[in-house]
Enzyme design. Structure first.
Site, PDB file in Angstrom:
ATOM      1  N   TYR A 197       0.841  -1.213   0.000  1.00 35.15           N
ATOM      2  CA  TYR A 197       0.000   0.000   0.000  1.00 35.15           C
ATOM      3  C   TYR A 197       0.866   1.250   0.000  1.00 35.15           C
ATOM      4  O   TYR A 197       2.079   1.180   0.198  1.00 35.15           O
ATOM      5  CB  TYR A 197      -0.927   0.007   1.224  1.00 35.15           C
ATOM      6  CG  TYR A 197      -1.980  -1.070   1.116  1.00 35.15           C
ATOM      7  CD1 TYR A 197      -3.109  -0.878   0.324  1.00 35.15           C
ATOM      8  CD2 TYR A 197      -1.808  -2.304   1.740  1.00 35.15           C
ATOM      9  CE1 TYR A 197      -4.057  -1.873   0.179  1.00 35.15           C
ATOM     10  CE2 TYR A 197      -2.758  -3.307   1.599  1.00 35.15           C
ATOM     11  CZ  TYR A 197      -3.883  -3.085   0.812  1.00 35.15           C
ATOM     12  OH  TYR A 197      -4.814  -4.071   0.658  1.00 35.15           O
ATOM     13  N   GLU A 236      -2.191   2.947   8.361  1.00 36.10           N
ATOM     14  CA  GLU A 236      -2.265   3.804   9.545  1.00 36.10           C
ATOM     15  C   GLU A 236      -2.046   3.070  10.858  1.00 36.10           C
ATOM     16  O   GLU A 236      -2.759   3.321  11.835  1.00 36.10           O
ATOM     17  CB  GLU A 236      -3.644   4.489   9.552  1.00 36.10           C
ATOM     18  CG  GLU A 236      -4.862   3.548   9.693  1.00 36.10           C
ATOM     19  CD  GLU A 236      -5.428   3.009   8.398  1.00 36.10           C
ATOM     20  OE1 GLU A 236      -4.674   2.919   7.407  1.00 36.10           O
ATOM     21  OE2 GLU A 236      -6.625   2.671   8.364  1.00 36.10           O
ATOM     22  N   HIS A 286      -2.622  11.769   5.099  1.00 37.89           N
ATOM     23  CA  HIS A 286      -3.738  10.820   5.108  1.00 37.89           C
ATOM     24  C   HIS A 286      -3.615   9.845   6.285  1.00 37.89           C
ATOM     25  O   HIS A 286      -4.553   9.694   7.076  1.00 37.89           O
ATOM     26  CB  HIS A 286      -3.766  10.075   3.770  1.00 37.89           C
ATOM     27  CG  HIS A 286      -4.833   9.036   3.669  1.00 37.89           C
ATOM     28  ND1 HIS A 286      -6.058   9.283   3.071  1.00 37.89           N
ATOM     29  CD2 HIS A 286      -4.872   7.761   4.097  1.00 37.89           C
ATOM     30  CE1 HIS A 286      -6.794   8.184   3.152  1.00 37.89           C
ATOM     31  NE2 HIS A 286      -6.100   7.241   3.769  1.00 37.89           N
ATOM     32  N   GLU A 287      -2.476   9.205   6.412  1.00 39.41           N
ATOM     33  CA  GLU A 287      -2.319   8.201   7.488  1.00 39.41           C
ATOM     34  C   GLU A 287      -2.400   8.856   8.860  1.00 39.41           C
ATOM     35  O   GLU A 287      -2.977   8.287   9.792  1.00 39.41           O
ATOM     36  CB  GLU A 287      -1.013   7.416   7.330  1.00 39.41           C
ATOM     37  CG  GLU A 287      -0.807   6.727   5.976  1.00 39.41           C
ATOM     38  CD  GLU A 287      -2.004   5.956   5.446  1.00 39.41           C
ATOM     39  OE1 GLU A 287      -2.826   5.486   6.251  1.00 39.41           O
ATOM     40  OE2 GLU A 287      -2.131   5.851   4.210  1.00 39.41           O
ATOM     41  N   HIS A 341      -5.923   9.328   9.919  1.00 39.85           N
ATOM     42  CA  HIS A 341      -6.546   8.103  10.440  1.00 39.85           C
ATOM     43  C   HIS A 341      -6.420   7.995  11.973  1.00 39.85           C
ATOM     44  O   HIS A 341      -7.139   7.206  12.591  1.00 39.85           O
ATOM     45  CB  HIS A 341      -5.894   6.867   9.824  1.00 39.85           C
ATOM     46  CG  HIS A 341      -6.507   6.411   8.532  1.00 39.85           C
ATOM     47  ND1 HIS A 341      -7.842   6.109   8.402  1.00 39.85           N
ATOM     48  CD2 HIS A 341      -5.954   6.170   7.315  1.00 39.85           C
ATOM     49  CE1 HIS A 341      -8.074   5.706   7.155  1.00 39.85           C
ATOM     50  NE2 HIS A 341      -6.954   5.735   6.479  1.00 39.85           N
ATOM     51  N   GLU A 358     -12.352   5.746   5.540  1.00 37.85           N
ATOM     52  CA  GLU A 358     -11.568   6.331   4.447  1.00 37.85           C
ATOM     53  C   GLU A 358     -12.136   7.655   3.931  1.00 37.85           C
ATOM     54  O   GLU A 358     -11.378   8.559   3.589  1.00 37.85           O
ATOM     55  CB  GLU A 358     -11.397   5.332   3.300  1.00 37.85           C
ATOM     56  CG  GLU A 358     -10.613   4.071   3.692  1.00 37.85           C
ATOM     57  CD  GLU A 358      -9.177   4.336   4.165  1.00 37.85           C
ATOM     58  OE1 GLU A 358      -8.639   5.439   3.935  1.00 37.85           O
ATOM     59  OE2 GLU A 358      -8.600   3.410   4.785  1.00 37.85           O
ATOM     60  N   ASP A 418     -10.918  -7.509   0.508  1.00 39.39           N
ATOM     61  CA  ASP A 418      -9.855  -7.096  -0.424  1.00 39.39           C
ATOM     62  C   ASP A 418     -10.363  -7.065  -1.870  1.00 39.39           C
ATOM     63  O   ASP A 418      -9.887  -6.282  -2.683  1.00 39.39           O
ATOM     64  CB  ASP A 418      -8.656  -8.060  -0.365  1.00 39.39           C
ATOM     65  CG  ASP A 418      -7.747  -7.796   0.831  1.00 39.39           C
ATOM     66  OD1 ASP A 418      -7.935  -6.767   1.516  1.00 39.39           O
ATOM     67  OD2 ASP A 418      -6.849  -8.627   1.088  1.00 39.39           O
ATOM     68  N   TYR A 459     -13.408   5.852  -0.536  1.00 37.90           N
ATOM     69  CA  TYR A 459     -12.583   7.044  -0.316  1.00 37.90           C
ATOM     70  C   TYR A 459     -13.272   8.279  -0.896  1.00 37.90           C
ATOM     71  O   TYR A 459     -13.499   9.267  -0.214  1.00 37.90           O
ATOM     72  CB  TYR A 459     -11.218   6.905  -1.010  1.00 37.90           C
ATOM     73  CG  TYR A 459     -10.295   5.881  -0.402  1.00 37.90           C
ATOM     74  CD1 TYR A 459     -10.500   4.525  -0.585  1.00 37.90           C
ATOM     75  CD2 TYR A 459      -9.197   6.267   0.350  1.00 37.90           C
ATOM     76  CE1 TYR A 459      -9.649   3.580  -0.036  1.00 37.90           C
ATOM     77  CE2 TYR A 459      -8.324   5.333   0.901  1.00 37.90           C
ATOM     78  CZ  TYR A 459      -8.559   3.997   0.702  1.00 37.90           C
ATOM     79  OH  TYR A 459      -7.711   3.067   1.252  1.00 37.90           O
TER      80      TYR A 459
HETATM   81  N1  BES Z   1      -5.984   1.983   5.312  1.00 36.70           N
HETATM   82  C1  BES Z   1      -5.534   2.265   4.005  1.00 36.70           C
HETATM   83  C2  BES Z   1      -4.829   1.116   3.343  1.00 36.70           C
HETATM   84  C3  BES Z   1      -5.648  -0.149   3.252  1.00 36.70           C
HETATM   85  C4  BES Z   1      -6.993  -0.128   2.949  1.00 36.70           C
HETATM   86  C5  BES Z   1      -5.046  -1.360   3.471  1.00 36.70           C
HETATM   87  C6  BES Z   1      -7.714  -1.308   2.882  1.00 36.70           C
HETATM   88  C7  BES Z   1      -5.762  -2.533   3.402  1.00 36.70           C
HETATM   89  C8  BES Z   1      -7.106  -2.509   3.099  1.00 36.70           C
HETATM   90  C9  BES Z   1      -4.617   3.482   3.978  1.00 36.70           C
HETATM   91  O1  BES Z   1      -4.955   4.468   4.891  1.00 36.70           O
HETATM   92  C10 BES Z   1      -4.754   4.119   2.624  1.00 36.70           C
HETATM   93  O2  BES Z   1      -5.832   4.504   2.294  1.00 36.70           O
HETATM   94  N2  BES Z   1      -3.671   4.238   1.888  1.00 36.70           N
HETATM   95  C11 BES Z   1      -3.663   4.875   0.607  1.00 36.70           C
HETATM   96  C12 BES Z   1      -3.119   6.263   0.780  1.00 36.70           C
HETATM   97  C13 BES Z   1      -3.774   7.329  -0.034  1.00 36.70           C
HETATM   98  C14 BES Z   1      -5.262   7.335  -0.089  1.00 36.70           C
HETATM   99  C15 BES Z   1      -3.228   8.696   0.329  1.00 36.70           C
HETATM  100  C16 BES Z   1      -2.800   4.051  -0.319  1.00 36.70           C
HETATM  101  O3  BES Z   1      -2.279   3.023   0.120  1.00 36.70           O
HETATM  102  O4  BES Z   1      -2.631   4.394  -1.464  1.00 36.70           O
HETATM  103 ZN    ZN Z   2      -6.758   5.441   4.401  1.00 34.31          ZN
END
Ligand code: BES
Ligand code: ZN
Length: 606
Positions: A265, A269, A293-294, A297, A316, A373, A381
């Site tokens: 990813y 967070e 972003h993180e 969270h 999200e 997943d 988002y």
């Molecule tokens: N929590 C997510 C990553 C995630 C979501 C992992 C669902 C597993 C399952 C994380 O906060 C995220 O959204 N990351 C994004 C960052 C972006 C939106 C700035 C990413 O990984 O691209």
């Molecule tokens: Zn996120």
């Protein structure tokens, strides 16, 4: 108490039992690629019903023994459900009265099939000196580390007693380090109750440096200086803005671990230690919105948590909303709409990919029987962001700003669904006593906003930052346009991205000669910025520029972030399936198991 199971993606009977505290006593065995040890749970009985059996989620975990209240207990791993794993049934013959707490202990080790962990050999790390391991539990991979109530609707405090020959990072605050025979035992405490998906560990050749008053960066010793530079200017500013919009940060430290390139990813967070892809260290401070972003969270998701993956937008969507407020406070108000326009394009792409009637394009999709997943996309988002953005415009920014701390205070430490959000929003504006706003709030089409598939109504954006990008793209419609470096000199990386995305949309696509010219003129292939490189490769593949395919294949051997890997594989598969398959075969051990599994599905290899 009348607790109901509102998460369809757990097999645990969490309506009957609640994990209050979890102690993970685990040794990291780099030779056998396994975590070994014992996990202790303090479990509360919530009801008389069903209470002679505790059912925990588990997936590919090797259970050695189970005890309840210090005595051996009967247990059985039931047949495996493809997406949800093998539930562990533990009998509690004498039962427990509502409100009783009992101690459960499970001796276990992880297996080769564990989907949460990636193990890297020394040769797979950047300095090739030591092995490395890290976890990624969201959405439902915690159950592959140890049996647990693997649902965001349950929150537990944690103690981590982790033994490793190499430095360890975890989603708790480090309390002590004791050197022993099998390595050092690191003790971390997480005193704020967290859901299982926020359990995190990493261990390897990790060094740290300070990047803010409450923040450290951790990464490989050779990468430390660069990573520090990328973040030190903005870390405290991000925190100050977020604290002003919501309320003070509750987790003590906010640190960032930059992982090896196979991290699947952009960021994760994990409390106390956000895990991040090294692609954000681009040497230009242009990709650190991932950290905003993180960090966001820490309020939306980690304190206030969606009770199931069906209500994931509460995590999200709110986080994107806060991330964009942080961006606007630092770079100016138009930055927010600029980022929202990029997000809108991503939302359109997702909806086109699924089809406008698809279940996964709803703000609240049904995920019964579905691996979360598989449903993952930008929809929660961006549709989530747009819902909040719409609500903000409806009640006005000042009023919405009063609602934000109210909401986060009310649900701090809890998990909630969208209906509780709705109820809280309505009653907050009811009690504000402004009749006009009350009337507007009464007219919100909650049903439609929650359950209509496809795009939501498009708002009017402030287009001041995108106009230049579109007008440059417009020039490229004329196939005799001769570019120069100065075209993009004043552009931020995100503006270049918007420009490239407009070119991607050309129908018919630009010719392969023009694609090459574009790449050369704007130095896109020498860029350190993977975001730009990947966007350019999509243009090159769309233009059937065969000379670019090897470059795509090469990039797929160097980054494991799914945001890039999955679309690049899909693109390459369309133009040169043989090379796509060869590239996957060559790199499949480099990818994290989650990424490997998703690409297998994307390429039809399952
Ligand atoms: N929590 C997510 C990553 C995630 C979501 C992992 C669902 C597993 C399952 C994380 O906060 C995220 O959204 N990351 C994004 C960052 C972006 C939106 C700035 C990413 O990984 O691209
Ligand atoms: Zn996120």
């Amino acid at each position: 108490m009348g607790v109901s199971v509102r998460d369809p993606n757990t097999l645990s009977n969490y309506a009957a039992w609640l994990t209050k505290h979890t102690t993970a006593n685990l040794t990291i065995d780099f030779d056998e690629h396994a975590l070994k040890g014992r996990v202790d749970y303090r479990i509360l009985s919530r009801t008389q019903k069903e209470s002679n059996e505790i059912i925990l989620d588990s997936s590919f975990v090797s259970v050695k023994s189970v005890s309840v209240g210090g005595s051996p207990a009967q247990w059985e791993l039931k047949e495996r459900h493809k997406a949800f794993g093998s539930p562990l049934h533990i009998s509690v013959p004498e039962g427990a009265a509502e409100g009783d707490e009992l101690d459960l202990s499970i001796e276990l080790q992880t297996t080769k099939e564990c989907t949460a962990l990636q193990w890297l050999t020394p040769a797979q790390t950047s300095n090739k000196k030591h092995p490395y391991m890290f976890s990624q539990c969201q959405a439902i991979h915690a159950r592959s580390l140890f049996p647990c109530q693997d649902t965001p609707d349950v929150k537990s405090t944690y103690t981590f007693n982790i033994t490793s020959p190499l430095p360890v990072v975890a989603s708790g605050v480090l309390e002590s380090e004791t050197i022993g025979e099998n390595g050092t035992t690191y003790v971390f405490e997480q005193k704020v109750p967290i859901p299982s998906y926020l359990f995190a560990l990493a261990s390897g050749d990790i060094a740290t440096a300070k990047i803010g008053s409450r923040s450290k960066i951790a990464t490989g010793p050779e990468e430390l200086e660069g990573a520090k530079w990328e973040l030190e200017q903005d870390m405290d500013k991000f925190m100050e803005v977020a604290e002003k919009v919501v309320f003070p940060y509750k987790w003590g430290e906010y640190n960032v671990l930059v992982l090896p390139p196979s991290f699947p990813y952009g960021g994760m967070e994990n409390p106390v230690y956000t895990f991040a892809t090294p692609t954000i260290i681009s040497g230009d401070r242009q990709n650190i919105d991932v950290i905003a972003h993180e960090l966001a969270h820490s309020w939306s998701g980690n304190l206030v948590t969606s009770c199931s993956w069906e209500h994931f937008w509460l995590n999200e969507g709110w986080t994107v909303y806060l991330e964009r407020r942080i961006g606007a406070a630092i770079h100016g108000e138009p930055e927010r709409d600029f980022s929202a326009i990029i997000g809108w394009k991503a939302l359109e792409d997702s909806i086109t990919h699924f089809g406008a009637d698809h279940e996964y394009t709803k703000l609240i999709p049904t995920l019964k029987g579905v691996d979360p997943d598989d449903a993952f996309s930008t929809v929660p988002y961006e549709k989530g962001f747009h819902f909040l953005y719409y609500l903000e415009k409806l009640v006005g920014r000042d009023n919405f700003d009063k609602f934000i701390p109210h909401y986060f205070t009310k649900f701090s430490g809890k998990s909630l669904d969208s209906f509780e959000f709705k109820e809280t929003f309505i009653s907050f504006f009811d009690s504000l006593g402004d009749e006009e706003i009350k009337k507007k709030v009464a007219e919100i089409d909650w049903e439609g906003r929650f359950y209509n598939p496809g795009l939501p109504p498009k708002p009017d954006f402030d287009t001041s930052y995108v106009d230049q990008c579109y007008s440059l793209a417009e020039k490229w419609k004329d196939s005799s346009y001769s570019p120069s470096k100065s075209d993009v000199e004043s552009f931020s990386a995100n503006q270049k991205l918007v420009f490239l995305e407009s070119i991607q949309k050309f129908d018919p696509p630009i010719s392969s000669e023009r694609a090459k010219l574009l790449g050369d003129a704007y130095d896109l292939l020498s860029s350190q910025n993977v975001e730009l490189k990947a966007a350019y490769y999509h243009i090159a593949m769309g233009a059937k520029d065969t000379s670019s395919y090897e470059g795509v294949s090469d990039l797929l051997g160097r980054v494991g972030r799914m945001k890039f890997v999955r679309p690049l594989f899909r693109g390459l598969n369309k133009v040169d399936r043989e090379l796509a398959l060869k590239t996957f075969e060559k790199n499949k051990d480099f990818y994290h198991p989650i990424c490997r599994g998703m690409v297998e599905k994307d390429l039809g290899l399952e």
